[in-house]
Scaffold this active site. Structure first.
Site, mmCIF file in Angstrom:
data_model
loop_
_atom_site.group_PDB
_atom_site.id
_atom_site.type_symbol
_atom_site.label_atom_id
_atom_site.label_comp_id
_atom_site.label_asym_id
_atom_site.label_seq_id
_atom_site.Cartn_x
_atom_site.Cartn_y
_atom_site.Cartn_z
ATOM 1 N NE ARG A 154 -3.988 -2.032 2.186
ATOM 2 C CZ ARG A 154 -5.170 -2.017 2.783
ATOM 3 N NH1 ARG A 154 -5.567 -0.917 3.432
ATOM 4 N NH2 ARG A 154 -5.956 -3.067 2.761
ATOM 5 C CD GLN A 179 -9.544 -0.141 -4.131
ATOM 6 O OE1 GLN A 179 -10.689 -0.001 -4.526
ATOM 7 N NE2 GLN A 179 -9.249 -0.502 -2.891
ATOM 8 C CE LYS A 181 -15.664 6.916 3.187
ATOM 9 N NZ LYS A 181 -16.413 5.785 2.613
ATOM 10 C CG HIS A 214 -15.834 -0.071 0.763
ATOM 11 N ND1 HIS A 214 -16.853 -0.002 -0.144
ATOM 12 C CD2 HIS A 214 -14.809 0.655 0.241
ATOM 13 C CE1 HIS A 214 -16.484 0.738 -1.174
ATOM 14 N NE2 HIS A 214 -15.247 1.138 -0.965
ATOM 15 C CB SER A 254 -19.930 3.200 -1.426
ATOM 16 O OG SER A 254 -18.541 2.997 -1.458
ATOM 17 C CE1 TYR A 265 -13.876 5.902 -6.878
ATOM 18 C CE2 TYR A 265 -13.046 4.576 -8.683
ATOM 19 C CZ TYR A 265 -13.531 4.667 -7.399
ATOM 20 O OH TYR A 265 -13.669 3.540 -6.630
ATOM 21 N N PRO A 266 -11.754 10.578 -8.063
ATOM 22 C CG PRO A 266 -12.162 12.900 -8.129
ATOM 23 C CD PRO A 266 -12.136 11.660 -8.995
ATOM 24 C CG MET A 267 -13.256 8.450 -2.822
ATOM 25 S SD MET A 267 -13.815 6.796 -2.360
ATOM 26 C CE MET A 267 -15.122 7.212 -1.208
#
Length: 225
Positions: free
Chosen positions: A106, A162, A126, A149, A200, A122-124
């Site tokens: 990671r 990922q 909360k 998740h 999500s 893509y950005p995200m």
């Protein structure tokens, strides 16, 4: 020489979304990428599908100056920077205690993964809505939701790799997600499945998606002329 500016544990990451111009010098682009990799960085090159850009160069390095030098070199090579995203690799608070090998993957991933030519970014963020505020949940509840998740994502092991990077305070969203898949359907099915998780469905806001095809830099340049 500037003193190195790093992130402590982990790597600085920049996604550079570019368009070709009449002044684009492919040899200079190749030289900029070569300098970055010879300096110890990684550069993933992507032919972008759709109108948002023509290509993306995703750089990773433990010194942010090396990524700035890559960006400068690409500009001097005649590429037009149409969008970008800045983030860092990290171990989230929900992933503490991972085995050393998984933690290293990671913090210092090796990209691009073999056999995964399909790519999306893509950005995200909360949500902080009244009655739907992620940051008002107790830590144990947030950790449980993120475990659920992650379990959904692990169903796609072997089909998807990922990379989730952190961007709070560095860019407009809180995280970015870069997926490498065996094909476009794997990308679609992964994102579709994971959107049903409560972490999500109830708490995530997603930014624009960019999709493309990964390849060696010389091939990407040849196929985006």
């Amino acid at each position: 020489m500037h003193e190195p500016v790093g992130v402590g544990d982990g790597l600085a990451v920049v996604h550079l979304f570019c368009a070709r111009t009449p002044a684009t010098d492919e040899a200079a682009v190749l030289s900029a990428v070569k300098r970055a990799t010879e300096a110890g960085g990684q550069v993933v090159t992507v032919a972008v599908l759709g109108h948002k850009a023509q290509l993306c160069l995703m750089g990773l390095h433990d010194d942010a100056w090396a990524l700035r030098d890559l960006q400068t070199g690409l500009g001097r090579a005649g590429l037009d920077l149409v969008d970008s995203y800045v983030s860092i690799t990290e171990l989230s608070e929900y992933a503490l205690g991972l085995p050393a090998e998984m933690a290293e993957m990671r913090l210092r991933p090796k990209l691009p993964p073999p056999g995964k030519p399909a790519w999306c970014f893509y950005p995200m963020t909360k949500r902080r809505n009244v009655g739907q505020n992620w940051y008002e949940l107790p830590f144990d509840e947030r950790k449980e939701l993120m475990h659920e998740h992650g379990a959904s994502g692990r169903k796609f092991a072997g089909r998807i790799v990922q990379l989730v990077t952190a961007s709070t305070g560095l860019d407009d969203w809180e995280w970015s997600v870069t997926l490498f898949g065996e094909d476009l359907r794997a990308l679609k099915e992964t994102v579709y499945t994971m959107r049903y998780d409560r972490a999500s469905a109830a708490y995530a806001e997603f930014g624009p998606f960019v999709t493309g095809l990964v390849g060696p830099v010389d091939e990407i340049l040849a196929r985006t002329r």
